[in-house]
Structures are given as structure tokens and as C-alpha cells.
Write a protein that holds these residues in place. Structure first.
Motif: not given
Length: 113
Positions: A5-7, A23-27, A34
Motif C-alpha cells: 500500500r501507499k506509505g 516509502h511507497i509514494l504511488a502505485i 510502484v
């Protein structure tokens, strides 16, 4: 449905940035790619646009990674880990079934988030 998930904090497991975390910024909409903060930096050449206040030049920005090249970072072990999803069904006041999905680290069985 995606397990990441984002975050989420992830570690890169393949490619030139192997071992880096972020950290994931966008998918992506299809869920196959990602965008991770500080990883897979590319240089984009930008034309100047005085109407928007954009200076021309070379801008460094993150590019998308394939989702198979990242794993969620387990804070206890400081390593990449797999995710287990547990679905629980409960009935609300009207008798309607509601389902909740909870994510767990596979190695430690601790809840994520």
C-alpha cells in the motif's frame, strides 16, 4: 488486489538500487509498478516555461519500479518480508456480512500498520 500500500516502507531486492529502502509514494493503476522515494532516480530534461515559472534544465526524479523488485521492510528484522492476509467475517446490526482484511508479516506474525 495488491498486498503493498501507499506509505509502506519497502526494500529493493533487485536491480541497480538493490538494498536501498524508501516509502511507497504511488502505485500504478494496474498494480504492477510502484514509485519509491529516493530509489531509481532518473534525469529528465525539462524545457523552460516562463508562464508556469519552470526553469529549464536537468531534473532528477524517481521512476517506477516493478512491484516484484520490492519487499515490505520488517522493522524487527530490518529485512524484506512476505505478507500474509487474514480475512475475518463479522455480522453487523442488520445481519449483513462485513469482511476485514488484515496484513501480517509472515516471519514474525506481527500485524502491519
Amino acid at each position: 488486489m495488491n498486498k503493498l500500500r501507499k506509505g509502506d516502507e519497502v526494500v529493493v531486492i533487485a536491480g541497480r538500487d538493490k538494498g536501498k529502502t524508501g516509502h511507497i509514494l504511488a502505485i500504478a493503476k494496474d498494480g504492477s509498478r510502484v514509485l519509491v522515494a529516493g530509489v531509481n532516480k532518473k534525469i529528465k530534461h525539462v524545457k523552460p516555461n516562463p508562464q508556469r515559472g519552470i526553469e529549464g534544465g536537468r531534473v532528477e526524479q524517481e521512476a517506477m519500479l516493478h512491484i516484484s523488485n520490492v519487499m515490505i521492510l520488517n522493522p524487527e528484522t530490518q529485512k524484506g518480508d512476505r505478507i500474509r492476509i487474514e480475512v475475518t467475517a463479522t455480522k453487523d446490526a442488520n445481519g449483513k456480512n462485513t469482511f476485514t482484511r488484515e496484513r501480517f508479516f509472515k516471519s514474525t506474525n506481527k500485524k502491519i500498520g
